[in-house]
Write a protein that holds these residues in place. Sequence first.
Motif, PDB file in Angstrom:
ATOM      1  N   GLU A  29       0.825  -1.171   0.017  1.00  0.00           N
ATOM      2  CA  GLU A  29       0.126  -0.068   0.132  1.00  0.00           C
ATOM      3  C   GLU A  29       0.993   1.285  -0.118  1.00  0.00           C
ATOM      4  O   GLU A  29       0.553   2.298  -0.580  1.00  0.00           O
ATOM      5  CB  GLU A  29      -0.839   0.133   1.069  1.00  0.00           C
ATOM      6  N   ILE A  30       1.728   1.153   0.817  1.00  0.00           N
ATOM      7  CA  ILE A  30       2.824   2.538   0.787  1.00  0.00           C
ATOM      8  C   ILE A  30       3.368   2.491  -0.561  1.00  0.00           C
ATOM      9  O   ILE A  30       3.597   3.827  -1.053  1.00  0.00           O
ATOM     10  CB  ILE A  30       3.891   2.218   2.070  1.00  0.00           C
ATOM     11  N   ALA A  31       4.003   1.365  -1.019  1.00  0.00           N
ATOM     12  CA  ALA A  31       4.664   1.461  -2.407  1.00  0.00           C
ATOM     13  C   ALA A  31       3.762   1.871  -3.474  1.00  0.00           C
ATOM     14  O   ALA A  31       4.230   2.851  -4.346  1.00  0.00           O
ATOM     15  CB  ALA A  31       5.211   0.143  -2.601  1.00  0.00           C
ATOM     16  N   HIS A  32       2.429   1.530  -3.294  1.00  0.00           N
ATOM     17  CA  HIS A  32       1.331   2.038  -4.375  1.00  0.00           C
ATOM     18  C   HIS A  32       1.256   3.634  -4.152  1.00  0.00           C
ATOM     19  O   HIS A  32       1.373   4.287  -5.246  1.00  0.00           O
ATOM     20  CB  HIS A  32       0.143   1.302  -3.888  1.00  0.00           C
ATOM     21  N   SER A  33       1.281   4.199  -2.971  1.00  0.00           N
ATOM     22  CA  SER A  33       1.320   5.651  -2.772  1.00  0.00           C
ATOM     23  C   SER A  33       2.366   6.349  -3.569  1.00  0.00           C
ATOM     24  O   SER A  33       2.525   7.228  -4.254  1.00  0.00           O
ATOM     25  CB  SER A  33       1.098   5.780  -1.230  1.00  0.00           C
ATOM     26  N   ILE A  34       3.551   5.562  -3.151  1.00  0.00           N
ATOM     27  CA  ILE A  34       4.814   6.151  -3.987  1.00  0.00           C
ATOM     28  C   ILE A  34       4.840   6.232  -5.429  1.00  0.00           C
ATOM     29  O   ILE A  34       5.040   6.966  -6.107  1.00  0.00           O
ATOM     30  CB  ILE A  34       6.128   5.483  -3.544  1.00  0.00           C
ATOM     31  N   GLY A  35       4.176   5.093  -5.811  1.00  0.00           N
ATOM     32  CA  GLY A  35       3.843   4.834  -7.256  1.00  0.00           C
ATOM     33  C   GLY A  35       3.311   5.869  -8.137  1.00  0.00           C
ATOM     34  O   GLY A  35       3.384   6.582  -9.167  1.00  0.00           O
ATOM     35  N   GLN A  36       1.968   6.309  -7.222  1.00  0.00           N
ATOM     36  CA  GLN A  36       1.166   7.351  -7.699  1.00  0.00           C
ATOM     37  C   GLN A  36       1.902   8.942  -7.786  1.00  0.00           C
ATOM     38  O   GLN A  36       1.535   9.302  -8.736  1.00  0.00           O
ATOM     39  CB  GLN A  36      -0.079   7.355  -6.787  1.00  0.00           C
ATOM     40  N   ILE A  37       2.672   9.061  -6.749  1.00  0.00           N
ATOM     41  CA  ILE A  37       3.503  10.371  -6.822  1.00  0.00           C
ATOM     42  C   ILE A  37       4.542  10.256  -8.072  1.00  0.00           C
ATOM     43  O   ILE A  37       4.668  11.374  -8.946  1.00  0.00           O
ATOM     44  CB  ILE A  37       4.267  10.304  -5.507  1.00  0.00           C
ATOM     45  N   LYS A  38       5.116   9.174  -8.308  1.00  0.00           N
ATOM     46  CA  LYS A  38       5.975   9.131  -9.276  1.00  0.00           C
ATOM     47  C   LYS A  38       5.322   9.323 -10.532  1.00  0.00           C
ATOM     48  O   LYS A  38       5.720   9.874 -11.416  1.00  0.00           O
ATOM     49  CB  LYS A  38       6.786   7.726  -9.327  1.00  0.00           C
ATOM     50  N   LEU A  39       3.973   8.746 -10.752  1.00  0.00           N
ATOM     51  CA  LEU A  39       3.299   8.813 -12.090  1.00  0.00           C
ATOM     52  C   LEU A  39       3.104  10.340 -12.340  1.00  0.00           C
ATOM     53  O   LEU A  39       3.201  10.770 -13.367  1.00  0.00           O
ATOM     54  CB  LEU A  39       2.087   8.006 -12.004  1.00  0.00           C
ATOM     55  N   LYS A  40       2.623  10.902 -11.338  1.00  0.00           N
ATOM     56  CA  LYS A  40       2.186  12.503 -11.297  1.00  0.00           C
ATOM     57  C   LYS A  40       3.369  13.234 -11.618  1.00  0.00           C
ATOM     58  O   LYS A  40       3.366  14.120 -12.665  1.00  0.00           O
ATOM     59  CB  LYS A  40       1.447  12.876 -10.130  1.00  0.00           C
ATOM     60  N   ALA A  41       4.584  12.851 -11.201  1.00  0.00           N
ATOM     61  CA  ALA A  41       5.803  13.583 -11.573  1.00  0.00           C
ATOM     62  C   ALA A  41       6.757  13.043 -12.868  1.00  0.00           C
ATOM     63  O   ALA A  41       7.388  13.579 -13.134  1.00  0.00           O
ATOM     64  CB  ALA A  41       6.819  13.340 -10.528  1.00  0.00           C
ATOM     65  N   GLY A  42       5.955  12.140 -13.191  1.00  0.00           N
ATOM     66  CA  GLY A  42       6.519  11.847 -14.816  1.00  0.00           C
ATOM     67  C   GLY A  42       7.597  10.886 -14.751  1.00  0.00           C
ATOM     68  O   GLY A  42       8.417  10.642 -15.491  1.00  0.00           O
ATOM     69  N   GLU A  43       7.948  10.367 -13.382  1.00  0.00           N
ATOM     70  CA  GLU A  43       9.150   9.457 -13.185  1.00  0.00           C
ATOM     71  C   GLU A  43       9.204   7.965 -13.372  1.00  0.00           C
ATOM     72  O   GLU A  43       7.676   7.487 -13.257  1.00  0.00           O
ATOM     73  CB  GLU A  43       9.698   9.538 -11.715  1.00  0.00           C
ATOM     74  N   PRO A  44       9.912   7.296 -13.607  1.00  0.00           N
ATOM     75  CA  PRO A  44       9.799   5.932 -14.088  1.00  0.00           C
ATOM     76  C   PRO A  44       9.356   4.959 -12.924  1.00  0.00           C
ATOM     77  O   PRO A  44       9.776   5.247 -11.745  1.00  0.00           O
ATOM     78  CB  PRO A  44      11.098   5.427 -14.738  1.00  0.00           C
ATOM     79  N   ILE A  45       8.454   4.146 -13.104  1.00  0.00           N
ATOM     80  CA  ILE A  45       8.025   3.193 -11.969  1.00  0.00           C
ATOM     81  C   ILE A  45       9.374   2.257 -11.586  1.00  0.00           C
ATOM     82  O   ILE A  45       9.501   2.252 -10.539  1.00  0.00           O
ATOM     83  CB  ILE A  45       6.827   2.466 -12.291  1.00  0.00           C
ATOM     84  N   TYR A  46      10.095   1.544 -12.621  1.00  0.00           N
ATOM     85  CA  TYR A  46      10.856   0.526 -12.305  1.00  0.00           C
ATOM     86  C   TYR A  46      12.211   1.512 -12.169  1.00  0.00           C
ATOM     87  O   TYR A  46      12.865   2.269 -13.171  1.00  0.00           O
ATOM     88  CB  TYR A  46      11.239  -0.374 -13.526  1.00  0.00           C
ATOM     89  N   ARG A  47      13.144   1.594 -10.803  1.00  0.00           N
ATOM     90  CA  ARG A  47      14.169   2.053 -10.558  1.00  0.00           C
ATOM     91  C   ARG A  47      15.324   1.238 -10.005  1.00  0.00           C
ATOM     92  O   ARG A  47      15.256   0.796  -9.042  1.00  0.00           O
ATOM     93  CB  ARG A  47      13.910   3.295  -9.529  1.00  0.00           C
ATOM     94  N   PRO A  48      16.066   0.744 -10.917  1.00  0.00           N
ATOM     95  CA  PRO A  48      17.259  -0.174 -10.548  1.00  0.00           C
ATOM     96  C   PRO A  48      18.071   0.432  -9.380  1.00  0.00           C
ATOM     97  O   PRO A  48      18.786  -0.308  -8.719  1.00  0.00           O
ATOM     98  CB  PRO A  48      17.867  -0.265 -11.758  1.00  0.00           C
ATOM     99  N   ASP A  49      18.122   1.793  -9.365  1.00  0.00           N
ATOM    100  CA  ASP A  49      18.902   2.499  -8.231  1.00  0.00           C
ATOM    101  C   ASP A  49      18.454   1.984  -6.745  1.00  0.00           C
ATOM    102  O   ASP A  49      19.059   1.722  -5.892  1.00  0.00           O
ATOM    103  CB  ASP A  49      18.975   4.002  -8.416  1.00  0.00           C
ATOM    104  N   ARG A  50      17.108   2.205  -6.899  1.00  0.00           N
ATOM    105  CA  ARG A  50      16.267   2.001  -5.513  1.00  0.00           C
ATOM    106  C   ARG A  50      16.218   0.539  -5.407  1.00  0.00           C
ATOM    107  O   ARG A  50      16.354  -0.035  -4.384  1.00  0.00           O
ATOM    108  CB  ARG A  50      14.788   2.316  -5.657  1.00  0.00           C
ATOM    109  N   GLU A  51      16.080  -0.295  -6.517  1.00  0.00           N
ATOM    110  CA  GLU A  51      16.175  -1.825  -6.346  1.00  0.00           C
ATOM    111  C   GLU A  51      17.414  -2.185  -5.787  1.00  0.00           C
ATOM    112  O   GLU A  51      17.365  -3.210  -4.548  1.00  0.00           O
ATOM    113  CB  GLU A  51      16.079  -2.370  -7.673  1.00  0.00           C
ATOM    114  N   ARG A  52      18.666  -1.850  -6.089  1.00  0.00           N
ATOM    115  CA  ARG A  52      19.961  -1.873  -5.535  1.00  0.00           C
ATOM    116  C   ARG A  52      19.938  -1.600  -4.106  1.00  0.00           C
ATOM    117  O   ARG A  52      20.426  -2.383  -3.078  1.00  0.00           O
ATOM    118  CB  ARG A  52      21.157  -1.126  -6.257  1.00  0.00           C
TER     119      ARG A  52
END
Length: 360
Positions: A29-52
């Motif tokens: 649920e928290i990640a989904h909220s982050i995803g909505q913020i990223k979508l509005k900002a035009g940022e990519p959903i998949y982030r290998p830097d965050r993954e690492r």
Amino acid sequence: MSESDLKTLRDQIDALDKKIISQIQERAEIAHSIGQIKLKAGEPIYRPDRERDVYEKITSISKGPLPASVILAVYREIMSGTIALEHPIVVGFLGPNGSFSHEALRSKFGSAVQSDAHPTIPDVFRSLQSGKIDYGIVPIENSTEGPVGSTLDMFLETDAKIYSELYRKISFSLLGFEKDLSQVKRIYGIRIGNEQCRNWISSHLPNAEIIETSSTAMAATLVSEKKDGVAIASALAAEIYGLEVIKEGIEDISGNTTRFLVIAKSECPPTGKDKTSLVLSVPNKTGTLYSVLQRFYNHGINLTKIESRPLKRNLWEYNFYIDFLGHKTDLEIQKILKEVEELTSSMRVLGSYPISFEVL
């Protein structure tokens, strides 16, 4: 141990399972909220830097008894499901389903993302270019067979960028229904797979007819449909095509590894542990390539790969593909790139991306 002791332990596991599921869903649920913020900002959903970053943290806090590889696999699926929840993405790969590229996709993105099989590597690049897929995963080099020319060439024909990388051990399995190897009359497999398993085949199936196929997945398909012979393919192919794994790891040389690239239209932010890839050509004059390489040496930058490919328009002239440590936004790297560009006929940075966290 008494039955009552077992019940007590099982009750503890049941209680823990409830907490784990609840917390996984809360995380989602928290990640989904982050995803909505990223979508509005035009940022990519998949982030290998965050993954690492996530993988390094969970590895550091996990103290066993389960090995880190198990914890990583669990989190890979959690993150895969989260990505699909945030915003469904499509990842293209060199197919068909069950290929080693498909295995690499599963290792990198998990099973929740939508995968799209392509018949050739150029098709993966073109689908990315057209917007049909969000990301592509393509092989770039193998530890025993060398570079993959079609992948290198397609970077010159499209504006695809390298977004991430991963290394995957390539292990061939014997798949089929016949457990008694003395009864096996036919072996289906791709040429490179047959060659890499030559000694094993000679020792265990010396009289079997070898039938070359277009892919490991096709080999598995034929055995599944014909109910005849065995296939040399991936373990994933057994799962997809309903075959049994008769024998794992039949390759003659263990440790055979393929490096894969995730390609995208966007670029990855720096992580502090990055690699940059570029392609360049130099004037056909004495010492020009040496001068280019000397710039990296002068700045103390480690080159991890240099590969040449013939220029298609000019005979006996070459493009040089270079990988080195650092991110293109680093001040020192920016200085080097400026110096190098002045020495070249053409130069393009293919991408800066996190160094692969592990060999999968």
